[in-house]
Design an enzyme around this catalytic site. Structure first.
Site, PDB file in Angstrom:
ATOM      1  N   TYR A   1      67.282  24.831 -22.029  1.00 42.40           N
ATOM      2  CA  TYR A   1      68.633  25.237 -21.667  1.00 42.40           C
ATOM      3  C   TYR A   1      69.579  24.936 -22.820  1.00 42.40           C
ATOM      4  CZ  TYR A   1      66.795  23.863 -16.993  1.00 42.40           C
ATOM      5  OH  TYR A   1      66.046  23.680 -15.859  1.00 42.40           O
TER       6      TYR A   1
ATOM      7  N   HIS B   1      71.694  25.305  -9.306  1.00 42.15           N
ATOM      8  CA  HIS B   1      72.645  24.411  -9.946  1.00 42.15           C
ATOM      9  C   HIS B   1      73.756  25.143 -10.706  1.00 42.15           C
ATOM     10  CE1 HIS B   1      68.819  21.783 -10.194  1.00 42.15           C
ATOM     11  NE2 HIS B   1      69.422  21.598  -9.040  1.00 42.15           N
TER      12      HIS B   1
END
Length: 178
Positions: free
Chosen positions: A131, A61
């Site tokens: 993240y 991604h």
């Protein structure tokens, strides 16, 4: 806190400060002054986490300009094999990848610069990956590269892959905006 470069320019392995005693552990995952010394991001706009079971591959991604972002990822429970792919056309390592095992026991993390795709394989029964990103999620700029299209050997025969991740374009068919 120690930051060591990987083979991909701008991508650093993060070795955090860890203090352990009979109560458990305290882990410092980010230090703004240390990051700033290396020219790394110090302002994060979103933070989130994903949970995965063993054998799950998430990725590869990234977000495209103008909403591309840098990431700081670290495993807060379990263990993952974290993989980064360089999509920067002018980079000496364009199309190359690196992998790092992130294990919550050690608190290691990874800084991923703009222009790189990111994914991981969950190695433990339960894995929790955190993240931090430097831009807000923009669905129209959210893209990916197919996980098995860039020559990386994941070491698993039958991974669990989302339909979305399975349908990402192959690296050879991707025109990089980076």
């Amino acid at each position: 806190m120690k930051l060591t470069p990987t083979v991909l320019s701008g991508c650093f392995r993060v070795h955090p400060f860890i203090s352990k005693d009979d109560r458990g552990a305290f882990v410092k995952t980010f230090h703004s002054m240390r990051f700033a010394e290396l020219g790394l991001p110090t302002m994060w706009h979103e933070e989130y986490y994903s949970s995965s079971r063993k054998g799950v591959i998430r990725g590869m991604h990234f977000q495209t300009p103008p909403n591309d972002h840098e990431k700081l990822v670290y495993c807060i429970h379990g263990k993952v094999l974290d993989v980064v792919l360089d999509l920067r056309k002018e980079s000496a390592t364009y199309g190359q990848c690196t992998s790092v095992e992130l294990d919550s026991t050690y608190g290691h993390g990874l800084i991923i610069p703009k222009g790189m795709a990111h994914g991981f394989l969950a190695l433990s029964d339960d894995a929790l990956l955190a993240y931090k990103v430097t831009s807000v999620y923009a669905p129209s700029n959210d893209l990916g590269i197919r996980w098995d299209s860039f020559g990386f050997e994941w070491g698993i025969d039958k991974p669990v892959i989302s339909e979305r991740d399975h349908n990402h374009p192959m690296l050879k068919d991707f025109s990089s905006p980076f």
